[in-house]
Design a protein around this motif. Structure first.
Motif, PDB file in Angstrom:
ATOM      1  N   UNK A  70       0.834  -1.209   0.000  1.00  0.00           N
ATOM      2  CA  UNK A  70       0.000   0.000   0.000  1.00  0.00           C
ATOM      3  C   UNK A  70       0.866   1.256   0.000  1.00  0.00           C
ATOM      4  N   UNK A  71       1.932   1.242   0.813  1.00  0.00           N
ATOM      5  CA  UNK A  71       2.837   2.396   0.850  1.00  0.00           C
ATOM      6  C   UNK A  71       3.538   2.567  -0.491  1.00  0.00           C
ATOM      7  N   UNK A  72       4.006   1.462  -1.081  1.00  0.00           N
ATOM      8  CA  UNK A  72       4.694   1.539  -2.361  1.00  0.00           C
ATOM      9  C   UNK A  72       3.822   2.144  -3.448  1.00  0.00           C
ATOM     10  N   UNK A  73       2.555   1.727  -3.498  1.00  0.00           N
ATOM     11  CA  UNK A  73       1.625   2.274  -4.482  1.00  0.00           C
ATOM     12  C   UNK A  73       1.386   3.763  -4.247  1.00  0.00           C
ATOM     13  N   UNK A  74       1.223   4.130  -2.958  1.00  0.00           N
ATOM     14  CA  UNK A  74       0.959   5.535  -2.631  1.00  0.00           C
ATOM     15  C   UNK A  74       2.176   6.411  -2.890  1.00  0.00           C
ATOM     16  N   UNK A  75       3.369   5.887  -2.628  1.00  0.00           N
ATOM     17  CA  UNK A  75       4.593   6.695  -2.725  1.00  0.00           C
ATOM     18  C   UNK A  75       5.172   6.740  -4.132  1.00  0.00           C
ATOM     19  N   UNK A  76       4.988   5.662  -4.911  1.00  0.00           N
ATOM     20  CA  UNK A  76       5.625   5.594  -6.229  1.00  0.00           C
ATOM     21  C   UNK A  76       4.637   5.357  -7.363  1.00  0.00           C
ATOM     22  N   UNK A  77       3.402   4.987  -7.023  1.00  0.00           N
ATOM     23  CA  UNK A  77       2.419   4.704  -8.066  1.00  0.00           C
ATOM     24  C   UNK A  77       2.558   3.321  -8.654  1.00  0.00           C
ATOM     25  N   UNK A  78       3.453   2.486  -8.079  1.00  0.00           N
ATOM     26  CA  UNK A  78       3.689   1.141  -8.604  1.00  0.00           C
ATOM     27  C   UNK A  78       3.797   0.148  -7.459  1.00  0.00           C
ATOM     28  N   UNK A  79       3.561  -1.115  -7.776  1.00  0.00           N
ATOM     29  CA  UNK A  79       3.769  -2.172  -6.790  1.00  0.00           C
ATOM     30  C   UNK A  79       5.251  -2.255  -6.445  1.00  0.00           C
ATOM     31  N   UNK A  80       5.556  -2.855  -5.321  1.00  0.00           N
ATOM     32  CA  UNK A  80       6.948  -2.962  -4.890  1.00  0.00           C
ATOM     33  C   UNK A  80       7.775  -3.743  -5.901  1.00  0.00           C
ATOM     34  N   UNK A  81       8.970  -3.250  -6.235  1.00  0.00           N
ATOM     35  CA  UNK A  81       9.886  -4.045  -7.068  1.00  0.00           C
ATOM     36  C   UNK A  81      10.634  -5.040  -6.181  1.00  0.00           C
ATOM     37  N   UNK A  82      10.935  -6.208  -6.743  1.00  0.00           N
ATOM     38  CA  UNK A  82      11.679  -7.217  -5.976  1.00  0.00           C
ATOM     39  C   UNK A  82      12.924  -7.587  -6.754  1.00  0.00           C
ATOM     40  N   UNK A  83      14.128  -7.423  -6.197  1.00  0.00           N
ATOM     41  CA  UNK A  83      14.374  -6.837  -4.878  1.00  0.00           C
ATOM     42  C   UNK A  83      14.240  -5.313  -4.922  1.00  0.00           C
ATOM     43  N   UNK A  84      13.988  -4.729  -3.758  1.00  0.00           N
ATOM     44  CA  UNK A  84      13.819  -3.280  -3.678  1.00  0.00           C
ATOM     45  C   UNK A  84      15.186  -2.614  -3.755  1.00  0.00           C
ATOM     46  N   UNK A  85      15.322  -1.572  -4.561  1.00  0.00           N
ATOM     47  CA  UNK A  85      16.603  -0.841  -4.607  1.00  0.00           C
ATOM     48  C   UNK A  85      16.849  -0.092  -3.306  1.00  0.00           C
ATOM     49  N   UNK A  86      18.096   0.207  -3.050  1.00  0.00           N
ATOM     50  CA  UNK A  86      18.464   0.870  -1.796  1.00  0.00           C
ATOM     51  C   UNK A  86      17.770   2.219  -1.654  1.00  0.00           C
ATOM     52  N   UNK A  87      17.573   2.912  -2.779  1.00  0.00           N
ATOM     53  CA  UNK A  87      16.921   4.221  -2.735  1.00  0.00           C
ATOM     54  C   UNK A  87      15.490   4.114  -2.221  1.00  0.00           C
ATOM     55  N   UNK A  88      14.787   3.028  -2.585  1.00  0.00           N
ATOM     56  CA  UNK A  88      13.413   2.852  -2.118  1.00  0.00           C
ATOM     57  C   UNK A  88      13.381   2.535  -0.627  1.00  0.00           C
ATOM     58  N   UNK A  89      14.344   1.750  -0.159  1.00  0.00           N
ATOM     59  CA  UNK A  89      14.422   1.447   1.274  1.00  0.00           C
ATOM     60  C   UNK A  89      14.698   2.721   2.071  1.00  0.00           C
ATOM     61  N   UNK A  90      15.579   3.562   1.546  1.00  0.00           N
ATOM     62  CA  UNK A  90      15.880   4.836   2.223  1.00  0.00           C
ATOM     63  C   UNK A  90      14.659   5.748   2.228  1.00  0.00           C
ATOM     64  N   UNK A  91      13.876   5.717   1.141  1.00  0.00           N
ATOM     65  CA  UNK A  91      12.653   6.516   1.079  1.00  0.00           C
ATOM     66  C   UNK A  91      11.669   6.041   2.144  1.00  0.00           C
ATOM     67  N   UNK A  92      11.582   4.719   2.334  1.00  0.00           N
ATOM     68  CA  UNK A  92      10.686   4.170   3.353  1.00  0.00           C
ATOM     69  C   UNK A  92      11.075   4.679   4.739  1.00  0.00           C
ATOM     70  N   UNK A  93      12.372   4.665   5.023  1.00  0.00           N
ATOM     71  CA  UNK A  93      12.847   5.163   6.323  1.00  0.00           C
ATOM     72  C   UNK A  93      12.514   6.643   6.472  1.00  0.00           C
ATOM     73  N   UNK A  94      12.781   7.426   5.422  1.00  0.00           N
ATOM     74  CA  UNK A  94      12.544   8.876   5.480  1.00  0.00           C
ATOM     75  C   UNK A  94      11.065   9.199   5.666  1.00  0.00           C
ATOM     76  N   UNK A  95      10.179   8.354   5.111  1.00  0.00           N
ATOM     77  CA  UNK A  95       8.744   8.596   5.222  1.00  0.00           C
ATOM     78  C   UNK A  95       8.188   8.239   6.600  1.00  0.00           C
ATOM     79  N   UNK A  96       8.919   7.396   7.344  1.00  0.00           N
ATOM     80  CA  UNK A  96       8.358   6.884   8.600  1.00  0.00           C
ATOM     81  C   UNK A  96       9.100   7.317   9.855  1.00  0.00           C
ATOM     82  N   UNK A  97      10.343   7.715   9.710  1.00  0.00           N
ATOM     83  CA  UNK A  97      11.115   8.213  10.855  1.00  0.00           C
ATOM     84  C   UNK A  97      11.544   9.637  10.547  1.00  0.00           C
ATOM     85  N   UNK A  98      10.917  10.589  11.214  1.00  0.00           N
ATOM     86  CA  UNK A  98      11.233  11.988  10.939  1.00  0.00           C
ATOM     87  C   UNK A  98      11.117  12.824  12.208  1.00  0.00           C
TER      88      UNK A  98
END
Length: 383
Positions: A70-98
């Motif tokens: 759900x977060x991946x769709x909302x944040x990027x407009x696409x389903x999660x890519x597998x494996x997730x690139x490091x940039x997407x993991x960093x985006x997840x951290x930035x969106x949830x820990x601030x």
């Protein structure tokens, strides 16, 4: 001529496939999951079920996978890519820990408003503010686990991601709270039990739930909800000086949160909890299957077990009936309350852990340290 079978859409097909694992992995939001999860996601879950993974672990993985999609769709407009690139993991951290203070000055800091609104409208976000660091770590860990189960490597151990998490946690301090603000000790339990004073089916069931959950070492709500008659074994009565022997019962826990299916952890009930449990099973005519079941509007006992959330709801309902604050009490309060009560009564830590089945001495001893500090000299300088 036989009528041609209607072809299923991808969502309908996934919904049917999710149904096939519902017996092992109860799913209340099947249709929503079918829309969010991909074919590969559902296949991964089916594989994990076939591998015999514990029910609680599967629920956690499914919950986190659904949130991530759900977060991946909302944040990027696409389903999660597998494996997730490091940039997407960093985006997840930035969106949830601030940092809330920085967010007040810079609205672009943290999770974007559009992403927040999207997740909140679907019920995935309820609280306001940054996520708890433990929640973010757990979701990343489960993301990593699901990546490995797909036979892929991820960037979860990269130094840059670890550094991002460490810096984000430092910037967004969050007080660590217990799962239940108030421990359900014996005095609180007595008030809850006082609301179960009649011989109605509901009172008999709730009295048994409260007493068994506490006396068996503070069992988790999933263990209480999933308890089956086949797990119970009558033990020889316990002799009591100047009194009648006390009834005794063994509960074979099987696989729990901290054990494998090969380990048969056993806890024991003695006295009143056994009587309360027997009274409920006799009144509800339960001689096999689930022990704690739903009760219909007209007093009919369901064949299906209650769910873990119902155990929590029962405790909160009884708390309100007892004049206590239901917000402060939860099913986890039984677990913390058992060890707190054991500490207050001077029961050795190792003996209490044998019943609670805690694996971490450090975690269990924290309740004992609190009890010692409350009664110690340092806390009674002006007493």
């Amino acid at each position: 001529m036989a009528k041609a079978k209607k072809s299923l859409t991808a969502v309908e097909r996934r919904a049917e496939e999710l149904d096939t694992i519902a017996a092992v992995l109860p799913i209340e939001r099947r249709d929503e999951l079918a829309e969010l999860l991909t074919d590969h996601d559902v296949e991964t879950l089916r594989h994990l079920v076939n591998q015999g993974m514990g029910d609680n672990t599967l629920r956690a993985l499914t919950s986190d996978l659904t949130y991530l999609e759900a977060w991946g769709l909302a944040a990027t407009g696409q389903s999660l890519p597998w494996p997730a690139p490091e940039a997407l993991l960093s985006k997840f951290v930035a969106h949830h820990l601030w940092d809330p203070e920085k967010r007040a000055a810079d609205p672009h800091h943290g999770m974007p408003a559009a992403v927040d609104d999207n997740l909140r409208s679907q019920g995935f976000l309820k609280s306001v503010g940054p996520h708890a660091p433990a929640t973010v770590r757990r979701r990343l860990a489960n993301w990593s686990t699901l990546t490995r189960w797909r036979g892929l490597d991820g960037a979860f151990a990269s130094p840059a991601l670890k550094s991002a998490i460490r810096l984000a946690i430092r910037a967004a301090p969050r007080q660590r709270l217990r799962k239940s603000a108030k421990a359900v000790t014996s005095d609180v339990l007595a008030r809850l039990l006082a609301t179960c004073a009649t011989d109605s089916l509901r009172d008999l069931r709730d009295r048994a739930i409260l007493m068994v959950a506490f006396a068996s070492g503070g069992r988790r709500r999933s263990e209480i909800a999933g308890l089956r008659r086949e797990q119970l074994a009558v033990e020889p009565p316990i002799p009591v000086e100047d009194g009648d022997p006390l009834p005794s019962l063994a509960i074979h826990l099987g696989r729990t949160k901290t054990t494998s299916g090969e380990q048969d952890d056993t806890v024991y009930l003695t006295g009143r909890p056994v009587e309360a449990l027997n009274a409920w099973m006799a009144a509800a005519k339960i001689d096999s299957g689930s022990v704690f079941r739903g009760i219909g509007r007209w007093g009919t006992v369901s064949r299906r077990a209650i769910d873990p959330q119902s155990v929590n709801a029962i405790i909160k309902q009884r708390a309100a009936m007892a004049g206590l604050d239901p917000i402060e009490l939860s099913a986890h309060g039984m677990r913390s309350g058992y060890l707190t009560e054991a500490a207050n009564r001077g029961i050795p830590l190792q003996e209490a852990m044998e019943q609670s089945r805690h694996r971490s001495v450090q975690q269990a001893s924290s309740y004992y340290n609190s009890a010692e500090r409350r009664s110690g000299k340092a806390a009674r300088l002006l007493a």
